[in-house]
Design an enzyme around this catalytic site. Structure first.
Site, PDB file in Angstrom:
ATOM      1  CG  HIS A  15       8.238   3.891  -7.463  1.00  0.00           C
ATOM      2  ND1 HIS A  15       9.117   3.833  -8.516  1.00  0.00           N
ATOM      3  CD2 HIS A  15       7.112   3.264  -7.892  1.00  0.00           C
ATOM      4  CE1 HIS A  15       8.539   3.209  -9.539  1.00  0.00           C
ATOM      5  NE2 HIS A  15       7.330   2.850  -9.180  1.00  0.00           N
ATOM      6  CD  GLU A  35       3.702   3.042  -9.842  1.00  0.00           C
ATOM      7  OE1 GLU A  35       4.671   3.742 -10.169  1.00  0.00           O
ATOM      8  OE2 GLU A  35       3.604   1.848 -10.155  1.00  0.00           O
ATOM      9  CG  HIS A  94       5.022  -1.546  -7.701  1.00  0.00           C
ATOM     10  ND1 HIS A  94       5.740  -0.763  -6.834  1.00  0.00           N
ATOM     11  CD2 HIS A  94       5.178  -0.989  -8.923  1.00  0.00           C
ATOM     12  CE1 HIS A  94       6.291   0.241  -7.501  1.00  0.00           C
ATOM     13  NE2 HIS A  94       5.978   0.123  -8.785  1.00  0.00           N
ATOM     14  NE  ARG A 113      14.872  -2.209 -13.879  1.00  0.00           N
ATOM     15  CZ  ARG A 113      15.664  -1.454 -14.606  1.00  0.00           C
ATOM     16  NH1 ARG A 113      16.976  -1.564 -14.523  1.00  0.00           N
ATOM     17  NH2 ARG A 113      15.165  -0.586 -15.442  1.00  0.00           N
TER      18      ARG A 113
END
Ligand code: ZN
Length: 311
Positions: A97, A115, A172, A192
């Protein structure tokens, strides 16, 4: 206000999802490929609806807009956090991200995404991807462009109760057989890098190779969780992480505990057991917001929960 804001979760079907949101949590999910429960969210891609009380039927985004006093008058045009339960029956794509600055510039002013994951359950031998093995940014690009995934990706074993903070720029992926409680900035921007060459409806899902290379940080530096535990009455509170965007706590109650609270708001996800909060019954699978001005919180029962706030 001494009224909890219970939310109706929003469910997301995904190619990697399973049915544990029904079998473990009792939710009415749309199919056996349900990957995500957006439990506390005001994001336009899954805006939760209040299930009880004064604001029953209203979207969380509209409370944020029209009743900012419920959130201590905080600034910002979006409710800042998003809490999910993720059921990964299969591997999620290898992803990354952006931070706020990159997202603001390249994603129409969206927030970036920090996150964190609490492992609710996982299969024996389960693993997760956090970080990479490239020594510098040039090697990141070479390994990605060359498809050297085994050398690039840092895979580590996990156990129930593990916790990970995933900062922007960290490669991740949640892997097969893992149930996670995720607390994150309210953002849906995912780049992605690699999707195992899987097909969805006969086509590969879109990759974002250049954006990924832009934002991946090198070398990877593992983050240590805080993990300090205190006792209050019959409760144990562990601070899992505290960062610029949120603090996340786990709370275990076995009896009764009154916990001081002066947060602008607190997100709560009940993850096992049942009991009451100031006399209001709560049970596994419930998600609610404790609004500003609520004051001290009295828990009773046998409960395990994860709570988050913006401080
Ligand atoms: Zn992510």
């Amino acid at each position: 206000m001494k009224e909890l804001l219970f939310l109706k979760p929003v469910f997301k079907e995904t190619i990697w999802g399973g049915n544990r949101l029904r079998t473990d949590y009792g939710y009415d999910i749309p199919s056996d490929h349900t990957g995500e429960c957006w439990a506390i969210s005001a994001h336009p891609n899954g805006d939760g609806v209040i299930a009880n009380g004064t604001y029953k039927g209203e979207h969380l985004s509209s409370l944020w807009k029209n009743h900012r006093e419920l959130f201590g008058g905080l600034c910002g045009d979006q409710f800042p956090l998003l809490v999910k339960i993720i059921d990964a029956k299969a591997d999620l794509s290898i992803q990354v991200h952006p931070d706020d600055a990159y997202a603001a510039e390249h994603e129409n002013g969206s927030l970036g995404k920090t996150e964190c994951w609490y492992i609710l359950d996982c299969d024996p031998g389960a693993q997760i991807v956090v970080g990479h093995h490239a020594k510098n940014h040039q090697e990141v690009e070479e390994m990605i462009r060359g498809g050297r995934w085994d050398a690039f990706i840092r895979v580590i074993p996990i156990r129930k109760g593990d916790f990970f903070q995933i900062t922007p720029g960290t490669v991740h992926a949640i892997k097969t057989g893992t149930l996670i409680l995720e607390t994150q900035q309210s953002s849906d921007i995912t780049y992605r890098v690699y999707d195992y060459d899987r097909l969805q409806d006969g086509k590969p899902r879109q990759l974002h190779v250049q954006q990924s290379i832009d934002v991946i940080k090198a070398p990877f530096v593992p983050q240590n969780a805080d993990g300090e535990t205190t006792s209050v009455g019959d409760a144990e509170i562990t601070k899992l992480v505290s960062c610029e965007y949120y603090s996340v706590y786990k709370l275990t109650v076995k009896g009764k505990a009154t916990i001081p609270n002066n947060n602008p708001f607190v997100n709560v996800s009940i993850l096992s057991g049942s009991g009451t909060i100031d006399g209001v019954p709560v049970k596994k699978g419930d998600h609610f917001i404790i609004p500003a001005g609520y004051g001290n919180i009295t828990w009773e029962g046998e409960l395990f929960l994860i709570a988050s706030s913006v401080r």
